[in-house]
Design a protein around this motif. Sequence first.
Motif, mmCIF file in Angstrom:
data_model
loop_
_atom_site.group_PDB
_atom_site.id
_atom_site.type_symbol
_atom_site.label_atom_id
_atom_site.label_comp_id
_atom_site.label_asym_id
_atom_site.label_seq_id
_atom_site.Cartn_x
_atom_site.Cartn_y
_atom_site.Cartn_z
ATOM 1 N N ASP A 65 0.959 -1.068 0.038
ATOM 2 C CA ASP A 65 -0.008 -0.154 0.170
ATOM 3 C C ASP A 65 0.817 1.206 -0.138
ATOM 4 O OD1 ASP A 65 -2.166 -1.762 -0.051
ATOM 5 O OD2 ASP A 65 -2.300 -1.687 2.397
ATOM 6 N N ASP A 66 1.739 1.328 0.825
ATOM 7 C CA ASP A 66 2.735 2.553 0.890
ATOM 8 C C ASP A 66 4.037 2.129 1.273
ATOM 9 O OD1 ASP A 66 3.606 5.243 1.596
ATOM 10 O OD2 ASP A 66 2.248 5.437 3.274
ATOM 11 N N PRO A 67 4.918 1.930 0.295
ATOM 12 C CA PRO A 67 6.511 1.441 0.299
ATOM 13 C C PRO A 67 7.189 2.478 1.174
ATOM 14 C CG PRO A 67 5.696 1.215 -1.876
ATOM 15 C CD PRO A 67 4.672 1.908 -1.111
ATOM 16 N N GLU A 68 6.899 3.866 1.102
ATOM 17 C CA GLU A 68 7.725 4.454 1.773
ATOM 18 C C GLU A 68 7.250 4.488 3.412
ATOM 19 O OE1 GLU A 68 7.964 9.385 2.365
ATOM 20 O OE2 GLU A 68 7.569 8.672 0.722
ATOM 21 N N ARG A 69 6.088 4.345 3.804
ATOM 22 C CA ARG A 69 6.082 4.266 5.125
ATOM 23 C C ARG A 69 6.347 2.756 5.424
ATOM 24 N NH1 ARG A 69 0.236 2.453 7.660
ATOM 25 N NH2 ARG A 69 0.874 3.330 9.938
ATOM 26 N N PHE A 70 6.332 1.781 4.868
ATOM 27 C CA PHE A 70 7.084 0.288 5.074
ATOM 28 C C PHE A 70 8.505 0.651 5.534
ATOM 29 C CE2 PHE A 70 9.177 -3.434 3.943
ATOM 30 C CZ PHE A 70 8.762 -4.435 4.784
ATOM 31 N N ARG A 71 9.297 1.377 4.672
ATOM 32 C CA ARG A 71 10.599 1.448 4.739
ATOM 33 C C ARG A 71 10.838 2.107 6.047
ATOM 34 N NH1 ARG A 71 10.765 3.455 -0.581
ATOM 35 N NH2 ARG A 71 11.390 5.467 0.390
ATOM 36 N N ARG A 72 10.314 3.319 6.643
ATOM 37 C CA ARG A 72 10.171 3.872 7.768
ATOM 38 C C ARG A 72 9.954 2.890 8.840
ATOM 39 N NH1 ARG A 72 6.884 7.999 6.943
ATOM 40 N NH2 ARG A 72 5.086 6.915 8.167
ATOM 41 N N PHE A 73 9.146 2.246 8.747
ATOM 42 C CA PHE A 73 8.847 1.217 9.939
ATOM 43 C C PHE A 73 9.866 0.109 10.115
ATOM 44 C CE2 PHE A 73 4.690 3.080 10.089
ATOM 45 C CZ PHE A 73 4.434 3.373 11.531
ATOM 46 N N LEU A 74 10.337 -0.205 8.715
ATOM 47 C CA LEU A 74 11.445 -1.328 8.909
ATOM 48 C C LEU A 74 12.485 -0.820 9.554
ATOM 49 C CD1 LEU A 74 12.310 -4.201 7.800
ATOM 50 C CD2 LEU A 74 13.018 -3.058 5.498
ATOM 51 N N ASN A 75 12.845 0.544 9.000
ATOM 52 C CA ASN A 75 14.150 1.215 9.786
ATOM 53 C C ASN A 75 14.150 1.169 11.441
ATOM 54 O OD1 ASN A 75 16.591 2.590 10.243
ATOM 55 N ND2 ASN A 75 15.453 4.727 9.856
ATOM 56 N N VAL A 76 12.832 1.752 11.820
ATOM 57 C CA VAL A 76 12.680 1.655 13.094
ATOM 58 C C VAL A 76 12.734 0.063 13.893
ATOM 59 C CG1 VAL A 76 10.926 2.333 14.971
ATOM 60 C CG2 VAL A 76 11.373 3.547 13.184
ATOM 61 N N PHE A 77 12.209 -0.796 13.174
ATOM 62 C CA PHE A 77 12.202 -2.227 13.597
ATOM 63 C C PHE A 77 13.892 -2.667 13.754
ATOM 64 C CE2 PHE A 77 12.557 -6.653 12.760
ATOM 65 C CZ PHE A 77 11.968 -6.967 13.815
ATOM 66 N N LEU A 78 14.580 -2.355 12.630
ATOM 67 C CA LEU A 78 15.865 -2.707 12.627
ATOM 68 C C LEU A 78 16.671 -2.196 13.443
ATOM 69 C CD1 LEU A 78 16.466 -3.506 8.803
ATOM 70 C CD2 LEU A 78 16.340 -5.230 10.483
ATOM 71 N N THR A 79 16.431 -0.907 13.764
ATOM 72 C CA THR A 79 17.372 -0.072 14.892
ATOM 73 C C THR A 79 16.829 -0.423 16.273
ATOM 74 O OG1 THR A 79 17.093 1.877 13.505
ATOM 75 C CG2 THR A 79 17.824 2.380 15.449
ATOM 76 N N SER A 80 15.737 -0.783 16.504
ATOM 77 C CA SER A 80 15.229 -1.255 17.690
ATOM 78 C C SER A 80 15.731 -2.647 17.999
ATOM 79 C CB SER A 80 13.692 -1.168 17.720
ATOM 80 O OG SER A 80 13.247 -0.183 17.800
ATOM 81 N N PHE A 81 15.743 -3.503 16.991
ATOM 82 C CA PHE A 81 16.209 -4.721 17.319
ATOM 83 C C PHE A 81 17.769 -4.768 17.362
ATOM 84 C CE2 PHE A 81 18.227 -8.715 15.602
ATOM 85 C CZ PHE A 81 17.544 -9.654 16.351
ATOM 86 N N VAL A 82 18.601 -4.104 16.847
ATOM 87 C CA VAL A 82 20.009 -3.925 17.066
ATOM 88 C C VAL A 82 20.416 -3.186 18.696
ATOM 89 C CG1 VAL A 82 22.102 -2.486 16.349
ATOM 90 C CG2 VAL A 82 20.778 -3.548 14.717
ATOM 91 N N ASN A 83 19.402 -2.366 19.025
ATOM 92 C CA ASN A 83 19.485 -1.567 20.264
ATOM 93 C C ASN A 83 19.221 -2.675 21.444
ATOM 94 O OD1 ASN A 83 20.464 1.135 19.381
ATOM 95 N ND2 ASN A 83 18.144 1.758 19.369
#
Length: 142
Positions: A65-83
């Motif tokens: 539906d919204d690839p840009e929004r997906f990329r933003r949430f994927l970035n937050v997910f990966l950053t949170s996982f690394v933290n």
Amino acid sequence: RAAPKSHNGQLVVEVKEQDKAKARDALNPKLSWRGLVFLIVYVFIGAFQILASCTCLNHHMDYRDDPERFRRFLNVFLTSFVNVCIVHMVLALNSVTVTMPKRGYEPFRSLVILMRLLSLIVLVNSVLTLEVQFEDAEKYAN
């Protein structure tokens, strides 16, 4: 210089009471109140980052539906996982080195101090990330 005392062929070493106390403290370190505060900070960081990564899991269908929004949430997910991984490593390290190194062990003392300062910054970042995630969830829920 006097010869060491021996008893039945075994060397008897006289140890001062201060040396016994230093050895006891080195073998059984105690957690200071500052150490306990930073231990709690690490646990809060881990909890907030796990919550932030879990809020991102709801957006896996945004890819179509919204690839840009997906990329933003994927970035937050990966950053949170690394933290989360880093905080767990710091907790494991903190369980081994309970006390802060003394002034004579300089590179390690500086690393512990910087680790504690960075943990405060990461805690603020974690709270802000979680707040932004919840605001975004409310905005798109309506």
